[in-house]
Enzyme design. Structure first.
Site, PDB file in Angstrom:
ATOM      1  CG  ASN A 152      -1.845  -1.201   1.216  1.00  0.00           C
ATOM      2  OD1 ASN A 152      -1.962  -1.878   0.198  1.00  0.00           O
ATOM      3  ND2 ASN A 152      -2.462  -1.479   2.341  1.00  0.00           N
TER       4      ASN A 152
ATOM      5  CG  ASP B  36      -2.757   3.275   2.661  1.00  0.00           C
ATOM      6  OD1 ASP B  36      -1.862   3.074   3.499  1.00  0.00           O
ATOM      7  OD2 ASP B  36      -3.657   2.451   2.419  1.00  0.00           O
TER       8      ASP B  36
ATOM      9  CG  HIS C  37       3.926  -1.669  -4.684  1.00  0.00           C
ATOM     10  ND1 HIS C  37       2.764  -2.394  -4.783  1.00  0.00           N
ATOM     11  CD2 HIS C  37       4.909  -2.504  -5.132  1.00  0.00           C
ATOM     12  CE1 HIS C  37       3.030  -3.602  -5.267  1.00  0.00           C
ATOM     13  NE2 HIS C  37       4.323  -3.695  -5.472  1.00  0.00           N
TER      14      HIS C  37
ATOM     15  CB  CYS D 164      12.467  16.041  -9.554  1.00  0.00           C
ATOM     16  SG  CYS D 164      12.998  16.896 -11.055  1.00  0.00           S
TER      17      CYS D 164
ATOM     18  N   GLY E  90      -5.145  -9.181   3.227  1.00  0.00           N
ATOM     19  CA  GLY E  90      -5.809  -8.296   2.278  1.00  0.00           C
ATOM     20  C   GLY E  90      -5.063  -8.073   0.972  1.00  0.00           C
TER      21      GLY E  90
END
Ligand code: OAD
Length: 246
Positions: free
Chosen positions: A106, A108, A123, A131, A193
């Site tokens: 995730n 997040d 990830h 940049c 999950g």
């Protein structure tokens, strides 16, 4: 085919309570109860969006504004979300376990916000941008997300600091898992999950299992990884994890 104990939740809770070493792998399902959409499944993001358009270097080169619009929407969702009892339970587990490593797919940041520390966001993170010319990293708060495509304060094109299709995951995460698995096999490996489609995720779970770990899968739906797990807990992570880690 693996043997599933009669009481998978109870057995996994017992194993976790006595574990010296735990490896945890999470995916989008753990954040579903925080209101962050998953990628696959009935309501998944990839149902209505083409991953190659929105999450690949080629898609970004073709239309950076489209990609940034989608990411700006997701950044808004993440900023409005809160960690749920599943994230919180894993932060507790880390404190109670001598050797602990959490690998999340995730982007997040909810595990970190819940207090997890020995964590690799394999990830990347939606809360950072990079940049496209210098690879310099910027916290998302330093950028103007209203101006699409998003630019760095120096005026160069920025991109989300996440791993896209066709890109490789971070070497530091590889190194950390390799070291973790090589030093001492985990007593328990929790898979939570994730549809577990990526070869590196499957590889780590299989290695943990071969090294002697008790492997448990927490998922609301059948997942391919369930076949190699000794316990399959078919419950939402936000309900199962507080029971596993009281
Ligand atoms: P997926 O969306 O593929 O899978 C989410 C999994 O969570 C499914 O197996 C669901 O059954 C399960 N699930 C849904 N709600 C749940 C809940 N409340 N509790 C427990 N399980 C639940 O997400 P990932 O496996 O994380 O990559 O996807 C892997 C990668 O594919 C993502 O990191 C992203 C995506 O494309 C990139 O963007 C590179």
């Amino acid at each position: 085919m693996s043997h599933t104990p009669l009481d998978p939740l109870g057995e996994t809770a017992r194993r976790l309570a006595g574990a010296e070493s735990v490896l945890v792998l999470t995916g989008a399902g753990i954040s579903a109860e925080s209101g962050i959409p998953t990628f696959r499944g009935r309501e998944g993001l990839w149902k209505n969006h083409d991953p190659m358009e929105l999450a690949s270097p080629e898609g970004f080169a073709r239309d950076p504004a489209l990609v940034w619009e989608w990411y700006a929407w997701r950044i808004g969702l993440v900023q409005a979300a809160r960690p749920n009892p599943g994230h919180e339970a894993l932060a507790r587990l880390e404190k109670a376990t001598p050797r602990f490593l959490l690998l999340t797919q995730n982007v997040d940041g909810l595990h970190r916000r819940a207090g997890s520390e020995n964590l690799h966001e394999i990830h990347g993170s939606i809360l950072r941008a990079r940049c496209t010319e210098t690879d310099r990293i910027y916290p998302i708060e330093d950028l103007d997300l209203e101006k699409i495509p998003v630019r760095t304060p120096e005026g160069t094109l920025a991109r989300p600091d996440v791993v896209w299709f066709g890109e490789t995951i971070r070497m530091d995460a590889y190194g950390a898992v390799e070291a973790f698995l090589a030093d001492q096999p985990p007593d328990v490996c929790l898979v939570i999950g994730t549809s577990g489609l990526f070869a590196y995720i499957q590889g780590w779970v299989l290695r943990a299992r071969r090294a002697g770990a008790f492997v448990a899968d927490v998922n609301t739906d059948p997942s391919p990884l369930a076949q190699v797990c000794q316990a399959v807990i078919r419950q939402p992570a936000g309900e199962a994890l507080p029971r596993l880690i009281p």
